[in-house]
Design a protein around this motif. Sequence first.
Motif, PDB file in Angstrom:
ATOM      1  N   GLY A 121       0.784  -1.224   0.000  1.00  0.00           N
ATOM      2  CA  GLY A 121       0.000   0.000   0.000  1.00  0.00           C
ATOM      3  C   GLY A 121       0.818   1.277   0.000  1.00  0.00           C
ATOM      4  O   GLY A 121       0.660   2.107  -0.905  1.00  0.00           O
ATOM      5  N   PRO A 122       1.711   1.483   0.985  1.00  0.00           N
ATOM      6  CA  PRO A 122       2.469   2.741   1.006  1.00  0.00           C
ATOM      7  C   PRO A 122       3.359   2.932  -0.227  1.00  0.00           C
ATOM      8  O   PRO A 122       3.487   4.047  -0.729  1.00  0.00           O
ATOM      9  CB  PRO A 122       3.316   2.626   2.272  1.00  0.00           C
ATOM     10  N   GLU A 123       3.941   1.851  -0.744  1.00  0.00           N
ATOM     11  CA  GLU A 123       4.797   1.981  -1.917  1.00  0.00           C
ATOM     12  C   GLU A 123       3.981   2.378  -3.141  1.00  0.00           C
ATOM     13  O   GLU A 123       4.408   3.200  -3.944  1.00  0.00           O
ATOM     14  CB  GLU A 123       5.536   0.669  -2.186  1.00  0.00           C
ATOM     15  N   LEU A 124       2.793   1.781  -3.274  1.00  0.00           N
ATOM     16  CA  LEU A 124       1.961   2.110  -4.431  1.00  0.00           C
ATOM     17  C   LEU A 124       1.427   3.526  -4.345  1.00  0.00           C
ATOM     18  O   LEU A 124       1.309   4.220  -5.366  1.00  0.00           O
ATOM     19  CB  LEU A 124       0.810   1.109  -4.550  1.00  0.00           C
ATOM     20  N   ILE A 125       1.105   3.982  -3.151  1.00  0.00           N
ATOM     21  CA  ILE A 125       0.638   5.363  -2.983  1.00  0.00           C
ATOM     22  C   ILE A 125       1.754   6.337  -3.342  1.00  0.00           C
ATOM     23  O   ILE A 125       1.540   7.332  -4.043  1.00  0.00           O
ATOM     24  CB  ILE A 125       0.129   5.578  -1.550  1.00  0.00           C
ATOM     25  N   ARG A 160       4.113   9.581 -10.087  1.00  0.00           N
ATOM     26  CA  ARG A 160       3.620   9.663 -11.461  1.00  0.00           C
ATOM     27  C   ARG A 160       2.835  10.939 -11.689  1.00  0.00           C
ATOM     28  O   ARG A 160       2.967  11.584 -12.736  1.00  0.00           O
ATOM     29  CB  ARG A 160       2.752   8.451 -11.780  1.00  0.00           C
ATOM     30  N   GLU A 161       2.005  11.335 -10.713  1.00  0.00           N
ATOM     31  CA  GLU A 161       1.247  12.581 -10.854  1.00  0.00           C
ATOM     32  C   GLU A 161       2.186  13.778 -10.950  1.00  0.00           C
ATOM     33  O   GLU A 161       1.969  14.690 -11.749  1.00  0.00           O
ATOM     34  CB  GLU A 161       0.306  12.746  -9.673  1.00  0.00           C
ATOM     35  N   ALA A 162       3.236  13.765 -10.149  1.00  0.00           N
ATOM     36  CA  ALA A 162       4.186  14.871 -10.185  1.00  0.00           C
ATOM     37  C   ALA A 162       4.938  14.918 -11.515  1.00  0.00           C
ATOM     38  O   ALA A 162       5.217  16.001 -12.038  1.00  0.00           O
ATOM     39  CB  ALA A 162       5.181  14.749  -9.033  1.00  0.00           C
ATOM     40  N   MET A 163       5.244  13.762 -12.075  1.00  0.00           N
ATOM     41  CA  MET A 163       5.974  13.735 -13.345  1.00  0.00           C
ATOM     42  C   MET A 163       5.090  14.112 -14.520  1.00  0.00           C
ATOM     43  O   MET A 163       5.579  14.593 -15.536  1.00  0.00           O
ATOM     44  CB  MET A 163       6.592  12.351 -13.581  1.00  0.00           C
TER      45      MET A 163
END
Length: 54
Positions: free
Chosen positions: A34-38, A44-47
């Motif tokens: 969970g934490p890694e995927l979040i 990805r959103e930042a990129m």
Amino acid sequence: MAALAWLLIPLVAAIGAGLWGSWANRTRKVRSDGPELIGYARFREAMEKPRSNR
């Protein structure tokens, strides 16, 4: 006595290999991703955001 030492070396190596094999094959607790995927989703959103020109 030297012959006994040469016979003990493979015996100790075989015991060590057996112990290592049983340790490497142990059952492990399943971790939650969970934490890694979040964190990856935030990355990805930042990129994907457009760069601001300075």
